[in-house]
Write a protein that holds these residues in place. Sequence first.
Motif, mmCIF file in Angstrom:
data_model
loop_
_atom_site.group_PDB
_atom_site.id
_atom_site.type_symbol
_atom_site.label_atom_id
_atom_site.label_comp_id
_atom_site.label_asym_id
_atom_site.label_seq_id
_atom_site.Cartn_x
_atom_site.Cartn_y
_atom_site.Cartn_z
ATOM 1 N N ALA A 32 0.844 -1.128 -0.612
ATOM 2 C CA ALA A 32 -0.092 -0.354 -0.094
ATOM 3 C C ALA A 32 0.824 1.079 -0.219
ATOM 4 O O ALA A 32 2.586 1.329 0.427
ATOM 5 N N LYS A 33 0.266 2.676 -1.146
ATOM 6 C CA LYS A 33 1.237 3.483 -0.586
ATOM 7 C C LYS A 33 0.064 4.145 0.989
ATOM 8 O O LYS A 33 -1.295 4.113 1.081
ATOM 9 N N VAL A 34 0.597 4.716 1.411
ATOM 10 C CA VAL A 34 0.407 5.415 3.232
ATOM 11 C C VAL A 34 0.400 6.607 3.464
ATOM 12 O O VAL A 34 1.635 6.848 3.260
ATOM 13 N N VAL A 35 -0.650 7.184 3.623
ATOM 14 C CA VAL A 35 -0.461 8.488 4.251
ATOM 15 C C VAL A 35 -0.584 8.340 5.791
ATOM 16 O O VAL A 35 -1.462 7.931 6.499
ATOM 17 N N VAL A 36 0.592 8.659 6.164
ATOM 18 C CA VAL A 36 0.804 9.215 7.515
ATOM 19 C C VAL A 36 0.372 9.992 8.493
ATOM 20 O O VAL A 36 1.054 11.340 7.900
ATOM 21 N N ASN A 37 -0.519 9.908 9.131
ATOM 22 C CA ASN A 37 -1.646 11.300 10.081
ATOM 23 C C ASN A 37 -0.995 11.156 11.434
ATOM 24 O O ASN A 37 -0.995 9.841 12.085
ATOM 25 N N ASP A 38 0.334 12.494 11.449
ATOM 26 C CA ASP A 38 0.247 12.758 13.234
ATOM 27 C C ASP A 38 0.380 14.063 13.588
ATOM 28 O O ASP A 38 1.013 14.694 12.970
ATOM 29 N N LEU A 39 -0.327 14.056 14.151
ATOM 30 C CA LEU A 39 -0.515 15.484 14.758
ATOM 31 C C LEU A 39 1.358 16.028 16.043
ATOM 32 O O LEU A 39 0.965 16.985 15.753
ATOM 33 N N GLY A 40 1.327 14.463 16.432
ATOM 34 C CA GLY A 40 2.421 14.992 16.955
ATOM 35 C C GLY A 40 2.515 15.131 18.302
ATOM 36 O O GLY A 40 3.139 15.777 19.249
ATOM 37 N N GLY A 41 1.506 15.170 19.232
ATOM 38 C CA GLY A 41 0.980 15.598 20.806
ATOM 39 C C GLY A 41 1.512 14.630 21.615
ATOM 40 O O GLY A 41 1.728 13.532 20.942
#
Length: 305
Positions: A32-41
Amino acid sequence: MTIRYDGQVAIVTGAGNGLGKSHALQLAARGAKVVVNDLGGTVDGSGGGSDASQAVVAEIEAAGGEAMAHGANVADFDQVQDMVSKTMERWGRVDILINNAGILRDKSFGKGSLDDFKLVLDVHLMGSVNCTKAVWEIMRAQNYGRIVVTTSSSGLYGNFGQSNYGAAKMGVIGMMNTLAQEGAKNDVKINALAPTAGTRMTEGLIPEKAFDLMTPETVTPAVLYLVSKDAPTRTILAAGAGGYAVAKIVETDGIYLDDADQTPEAIAANWDAIANSEPKQLQAGFEQTFKFLGKAAQAKGISLE
């Protein structure tokens, strides 16, 4: 047969650490091509930064995969829409959404603030709503989509000090139950993961030896199955430490009480038959209505046809 996601695009929220990171890495490893979402909090939702998500993207790319980072706060629909727009610009589709982002503000109900309660609902429940809303029409238009919401045993069964978290985690089950019906004709399936894992959110709550057994990697296979082509829909899959089980919401068959007996006293007198009759997993809310109408009509000799 090996489950793979070649040519598919996946968005994983809260993927900078813990479960989300494990999900993202394994999806990428399987094509899969992956969007790594993270606010980083932090665990309580404060702060922010892109270091964690960028590190996961770098790890995926180093292994030969494709990924992009996005720091959208899932509680902010505009930011979520930006994430989905950038995903579409780069790859032209979204096949998989894993709603994993979450925070904790644990306190007993009497001591917790309403602001904290609302914040936990905003991230877990509205965050899942926002992300699902942003990809919903894309998936319906392409006649394919796999969505996972992350629930919890704290929501399914209760856990002291987690009324806010538990409320949010049962909320996503309500959304799943309806969206599974609404997405069916376009092959959009939605399921729930009920994970137990040793992550930042459980550190200090679980003995160290147990913590070592409860790796995110033991949970991720459950998600990989739930977003596969032949996945079920409207299913709650529990996973942790290598164990896997399905949780179900059931309703007893119940009884009918004649008009004169429709009193709280009669309910008390018949409680065993009401509470302990044969349980059944209903597939839609109207089934409950039809069940009770059927019992009433039979007792009164009325035809509903």
